[in-house]
Scaffold this motif. Structure first.
Motif, PDB file in Angstrom:
ATOM      1  N   TRP A  47       0.851  -1.178   0.000  1.00 45.29           N
ATOM      2  CA  TRP A  47       0.000   0.000   0.000  1.00 45.29           C
ATOM      3  C   TRP A  47       0.892   1.235   0.000  1.00 45.29           C
ATOM      4  N   LYS A  48       0.809   2.091   1.052  1.00 49.58           N
ATOM      5  CA  LYS A  48       1.650   3.282   1.102  1.00 49.58           C
ATOM      6  C   LYS A  48       2.899   3.093   1.951  1.00 49.58           C
ATOM      7  N   PHE A  49       3.136   1.854   2.369  1.00 49.87           N
ATOM      8  CA  PHE A  49       4.309   1.566   3.185  1.00 49.87           C
ATOM      9  C   PHE A  49       5.384   0.905   2.332  1.00 49.87           C
ATOM     10  N   ASN A  50       6.635   1.136   2.721  1.00 51.70           N
ATOM     11  CA  ASN A  50       7.754   0.461   2.065  1.00 51.70           C
ATOM     12  C   ASN A  50       8.740  -0.027   3.125  1.00 51.70           C
ATOM     13  N   PHE A  51       9.378  -1.163   2.824  1.00 43.09           N
ATOM     14  CA  PHE A  51      10.374  -1.758   3.711  1.00 43.09           C
ATOM     15  C   PHE A  51      11.611  -2.071   2.880  1.00 43.09           C
ATOM     16  N   ASP A  52      12.744  -1.469   3.292  1.00 39.36           N
ATOM     17  CA  ASP A  52      13.981  -1.593   2.519  1.00 39.36           C
ATOM     18  C   ASP A  52      15.055  -2.308   3.327  1.00 39.36           C
TER      19      ASP A  52
ATOM     20  N   PHE B  40      34.614   0.961   5.591  1.00 35.80           N
ATOM     21  CA  PHE B  40      34.009  -0.025   6.475  1.00 35.80           C
ATOM     22  C   PHE B  40      32.650  -0.431   5.894  1.00 35.80           C
ATOM     23  N   PRO B  41      32.243  -1.683   6.094  1.00 35.99           N
ATOM     24  CA  PRO B  41      30.937  -2.139   5.602  1.00 35.99           C
ATOM     25  C   PRO B  41      29.828  -1.815   6.598  1.00 35.99           C
ATOM     26  N   SER B  42      28.623  -1.737   6.102  1.00 34.97           N
ATOM     27  CA  SER B  42      27.460  -1.519   6.962  1.00 34.97           C
ATOM     28  C   SER B  42      26.221  -2.101   6.296  1.00 34.97           C
ATOM     29  N   ALA B  43      25.200  -2.304   7.119  1.00 33.83           N
ATOM     30  CA  ALA B  43      23.911  -2.791   6.627  1.00 33.83           C
ATOM     31  C   ALA B  43      22.812  -2.042   7.350  1.00 33.83           C
ATOM     32  N   ARG B  44      21.664  -1.879   6.696  1.00 33.99           N
ATOM     33  CA  ARG B  44      20.582  -1.152   7.348  1.00 33.99           C
ATOM     34  C   ARG B  44      19.233  -1.649   6.840  1.00 33.99           C
ATOM     35  N   ILE B  45      18.225  -1.503   7.691  1.00 30.54           N
ATOM     36  CA  ILE B  45      16.846  -1.756   7.317  1.00 30.54           C
ATOM     37  C   ILE B  45      16.066  -0.480   7.535  1.00 30.54           C
ATOM     38  N   GLU B  46      14.978  -0.354   6.800  1.00 30.92           N
ATOM     39  CA  GLU B  46      14.266   0.917   6.808  1.00 30.92           C
ATOM     40  C   GLU B  46      12.785   0.678   6.590  1.00 30.92           C
ATOM     41  N   ALA B  47      11.953   1.475   7.228  1.00 33.27           N
ATOM     42  CA  ALA B  47      10.508   1.449   7.025  1.00 33.27           C
ATOM     43  C   ALA B  47      10.046   2.864   6.706  1.00 33.27           C
ATOM     44  N   GLY B  48       9.205   2.993   5.692  1.00 26.63           N
ATOM     45  CA  GLY B  48       8.755   4.313   5.288  1.00 26.63           C
ATOM     46  C   GLY B  48       7.265   4.358   5.005  1.00 26.63           C
ATOM     47  N   PHE B  49       6.725   5.585   4.971  1.00 23.71           N
ATOM     48  CA  PHE B  49       5.312   5.809   4.694  1.00 23.71           C
ATOM     49  C   PHE B  49       5.193   6.989   3.751  1.00 23.71           C
ATOM     50  N   THR B  50       4.312   6.861   2.742  1.00 23.44           N
ATOM     51  CA  THR B  50       4.129   7.908   1.741  1.00 23.44           C
ATOM     52  C   THR B  50       2.755   8.535   1.923  1.00 23.44           C
ATOM     53  N   PRO B  51       2.664   9.648   2.656  1.00 24.40           N
ATOM     54  CA  PRO B  51       1.344  10.271   2.888  1.00 24.40           C
ATOM     55  C   PRO B  51       0.801  10.961   1.639  1.00 24.40           C
ATOM     56  N   ILE B  52       1.695  11.545   0.840  1.00 23.64           N
ATOM     57  CA  ILE B  52       1.299  12.193  -0.411  1.00 23.64           C
ATOM     58  C   ILE B  52       2.290  11.763  -1.490  1.00 23.64           C
ATOM     59  N   PRO B  53       1.899  11.853  -2.755  1.00 19.83           N
ATOM     60  CA  PRO B  53       2.807  11.434  -3.820  1.00 19.83           C
ATOM     61  C   PRO B  53       4.146  12.175  -3.753  1.00 19.83           C
ATOM     62  N   HIS B  54       5.203  11.435  -4.014  1.00 20.53           N
ATOM     63  CA  HIS B  54       6.564  11.965  -4.113  1.00 20.53           C
ATOM     64  C   HIS B  54       7.203  12.333  -2.774  1.00 20.53           C
ATOM     65  N   LEU B  55       6.503  12.149  -1.668  1.00 19.27           N
ATOM     66  CA  LEU B  55       7.088  12.446  -0.361  1.00 19.27           C
ATOM     67  C   LEU B  55       6.959  11.216   0.529  1.00 19.27           C
ATOM     68  N   ASN B  56       8.090  10.814   1.135  1.00 22.18           N
ATOM     69  CA  ASN B  56       8.118   9.632   1.982  1.00 22.18           C
ATOM     70  C   ASN B  56       8.792   9.972   3.308  1.00 22.18           C
ATOM     71  N   VAL B  57       8.172   9.544   4.401  1.00 24.86           N
ATOM     72  CA  VAL B  57       8.736   9.715   5.737  1.00 24.86           C
ATOM     73  C   VAL B  57       9.254   8.355   6.186  1.00 24.86           C
TER      74      VAL B  57
END
Length: 749
Positions: free
Chosen positions: A658-663, A686-703
């Protein structure tokens, strides 16, 4: 045939019914055609196994699908079936017709059979299908019109009445209301039907397919009618078999009521059309690149003839009353190629005699013959200090096996070796040319090697090797040059120090230090230090140091250090610093990637280690590239990178709900810092790894909010001395540095 054949028929029925359901709204109410094609090489224990019945059925299906108005979903092909398989196919066709009856004003059914038969039945391996039952089964197919074509021995018995009773057939239009049948057989009730190894087909089917391609079109309207096809097939079949022990006389029985004439094929519907110009007369023989006979036409009228052929390379021979002409051409989609005497070349015709009399001459019709034995001077060896001219004192063209000249060698036909200090010139080369400066030929079957250039006006079947450049119309083989290779269509290889150019289609490999250019479709591989460019569709691999460009759709791999560009869709992978796809791309591996269906966004966040993270995410959501920086706000200014700055490079993948994304991402981080004891700037990674969760309330903008983990090993501890962290986890020989960040993404597409 086993039950598997019946299962295949059932599967074909499901596909056909599904296709009917999907496309029903798009079809206009008109003529709907169906086809059942049977090829049976096996006639039972008492019959010799045929070689070409199966391939004849496949070829007939192909021509009817291309220009005969029978879609793939409306046709069934059976190879070596049993009687029950044929009955199952009739049921499938009947069901399909009933489903589509409401969408069509008229239905037409074409039944084609190639194989063994006797006076009473079709011979299908261990089973038989008697003519009365077959006729009843065909009649029970709920079609307004039934067209039956039988290519088998004694098939005239199916028709019963020689010659039939012919009524006016009809034109294929939506306004006609017609019913009836048309039965065509390859032979009469007492004759055998024959196949030929030379043409790789039966005589009758070969004539039918050639006629449907356009050879039977006597009116010049690019449509082949039933009348035209039967007349052409009768004459061609009888002509080819009249000198055998059992000449064939095709039969017919036509009882169709209506107006006009039944159109069986439309040449203008073909992607590739060959035109035989009005001024061209004689026996026209067309062969494909493998020398297989495609069409043989006796052109006597002053009207043009249009032939529907497949895309590819062809050779043509026109045997006239006084001369024979030869040439080659390439057909590409949406184009028409015209053959006329102007683009053909005369070739030497050898004299032949019949076995019965030394005085009787009988010209051969299948090969490249031409101007007569008396017009060609055969000299096994030609030698000259200066030059060998095209005509000697006898004023005759020279044909030789060995030509040697200190300066220039010039003969009409070379069936061996030509060597000259300056140059070699010939019309026909069947062998090799070697010269210090140049080689020129019209058609090459062999090799050309020259210090400066090689030139072939028509085809090269072999190789060209030159110090500067090679040119040929069509190449089947290889071109190798110090500067440039130029050809129209190429199959196999081009290699040059500067550039390779193929103006038409290319199949094989191009290798050059500077660039490779193909203006038509490409299948194979391009390798260049500077750039590769293809203006047609590309299937294969492009590899270069600087850039690769595909003007249309690309299927395969593009790999370049700097950039890859595809103006169509990419079905495959692009690997480079910068990857651009105007359409949709499967995978892009690079620092900056752009595609119609991809991710292209800028992200800014603040971390719990009091750093600012700025990155560009670009590529496909399944695998995208990460390129950015990690900065210390306290170090803004001219020493920003020296005080704990880092470059961020990595790969990520994304799941969207839906409007959520998980990276999830893995990265390599390059830390740049100033050594406290010197003015030198150092870098550690140095190496690194990360996970991320986001939400898109309006087109083209993600928190979004993210959690990352950096990894310290004994070899990269200097990076963490400069790049300070607020949290640490001791893991023995390694140290883990977790951090959180929060920020915004601005999606640019």
């Amino acid at each position: 045939m086993k039950m598997t054949c019946i299962k295949k028929i059932a599967l074909a029925a499901l596909v056909a019914l599904a296709a009917n359901h999907i496309f029903a709204l798009d079809q206009s109410a008109g003529v709907e055609r169906y086809g059942l094609y049977i090829g049976s090489n096996d006639g039972g224990k008492s019959q010799e196994r045929l070689l070409y019945a199966g391939t004849d059925a496949i070829a007939f299906q192909k021509i009817m699908t291309e220009i005969g108005g029978i879609s793939k979903s409306n046709g069934i092909l059976l190879l070596d079936p049993a009687k029950e398989d044929v009955d199952s196919a009739f049921e499938v066709i009947s069901e399909l017709m009933k489903k589509k009856q409401k969408d069509a004003k008229r239905s037409e059914f074409v039944f084609y059979y190639s194989g063994h038969s006797d006076e009473n039945a079709l011979l299908l391996g261990k089973t038989k299908y008697d003519y009365s039952s077959l006729k009843a089964a065909i009649t029970n197919v709920p079609s307004d019109v039934h067209v039956v074509i039988l290519d088998s021995c004694y098939s005239g018995n199916f028709i019963r009445t020689k010659g039939g009773q012919k009524q006016k057939p009809f034109l294929m239009d939506d306004s006609s209301v017609v019913k009836g049948h048309a039965y065509l057989s390859s032979s009469s009730s007492q004759e055998s039907s024959q196949e030929s190894d030379e043409i790789g087909s039966s005589f009758f089917t070969n004539a039918m397919i050639t006629g449907l391609r356009g050879a039977a079109d006597t009116s010049g309207d690019k449509k082949v009618t039933l009348n035209e096809l039967y007349s052409y097939a009768f004459n061609e079949t009888l002509s080819k078999t009249e000198k055998t022990d059992d000449p064939q006389h095709p039969n017919y029985n036509i009882t169709l009521v209506g107006s006009g004439d039944l159109v069986l094929s439309d040449v203008s519907a073909s992607d590739c059309v060959l035109t035989l110009a009005r001024e061209l007369t004689g026996r026209v023989i067309v062969r494909d690149k493998n020398s297989k006979l495609v069409a043989e036409i006796n052109k006597t009228t002053q009207l043009p003839i249009y032939l529907a052929l497949e895309e590819g390379q062809y050779g043509v021979t026109v045997i006239g009353e006084r001369s024979t002409l030869q040439g080659s051409f390439a057909l590409s989609p949406k184009k028409t190629y015209a053959i006329s005497p102007a683009n053909l070349s005369p070739v030497a015709r050898s004299e032949t005699r019949s076995r019965g009399s030394e005085a009787e001459e009988q010209p051969q019709t299948g090969a490249a013959e031409t101007i007569g034995e008396s017009d060609l001077l055969r000299m096994p060896i030609v030698f000259s200090i200066f030059c060998n001219e095209f005509y000697l004192a006898a004023k005759k063209p020279i044909s030789t096996k060995l030509s040697l000249a200190l300066f220039r060698s010039h003969v009409y036909e070379a069936n061996g070796v030509m060597a000259a200090g300056i140059g070699n010139e010939t019309t026909i080369l069947n062998g090799a040319q070697a010269a210090g400066i140049y080689n020129i030929a019209q058609d090459v079957n062999g090799a050309q090697a020259a210090g400066i250039f090689n030139f072939a006006k028509n085809d090269v079947n072999g190789a060209q090797v030159a110090g500067i450049f090679n040119y040929a119309q069509n190449v089947t083989g290889a071109q190798a040059a110090g500067i440039v290779n130029v050809a129209n269509d190429v199959k196999y290889a081009q290699a040059a120090w500067i550039s390779n150019v193929a103006k038409g289609s290319f199949t094989g490999a191009q290798g050059a230090w500077i660039s490779n250019v193909t203006m038509g479709d490409f299948k194979g591989a391009q390798g260049a230090w500077l750039s590769n460019v293809t203006l047609g569709e590309f299937k294969g691999v492009q590899g270069s140091w600087l850039s690769n460009v595909a003007r249309k759709d690309f299927t395969g791999l593009q790999a370049a250090w700097l950039s890859n560009v595809a103006c169509g869709n990419v079905k495959g992978v692009q690997i480079g610093f910068f990857n651009f796809c105007k359409g949709n791309a499967d995978f892009q591996l690079g620092l900056i990637n752009y595609s119609q269906n991809g991710i292209f966004e800028v992200a800014a966040s603040y971390t719990t280690d009091q750093k600012i993270r700025l990155v560009l995410n670009s590529g496909n959501k399944h695998l995208y590239g990460i390129f950015g920086v990690l900065l210390n706000p306290e170090g803004f200014g001219k020493k920003a990178l020296e005080q704990y700055g880092a470059l961020v490079l990595g790969l990520g993948t994304r799941v969207e709900l839906w409007k959520f994304n998980f990276d999830f991402a893995i990265m390599g981080n390059e830390v740049i810092f100033a050594n406290e004891k010197s003015d030198k700037v150092h870098a550690e990674w140095f190496p690194s790894a990360r996970i991320e969760a986001g939400f898109t309330p309006i087109p083209h903008l993600n928190v979004f909010a993210g959690f990352g983990m950096a990894f310290e090993f004994p070899g990269n501890r200097d990076a963490f001395i400069a790049h300070k962290r607020n949290m640490a986890i001791d893991a023995g020989s390694a140290t883990l540095y977790p951090e959180f960040d929060f920020g915004l993404k601005f999606r640019l597409r």
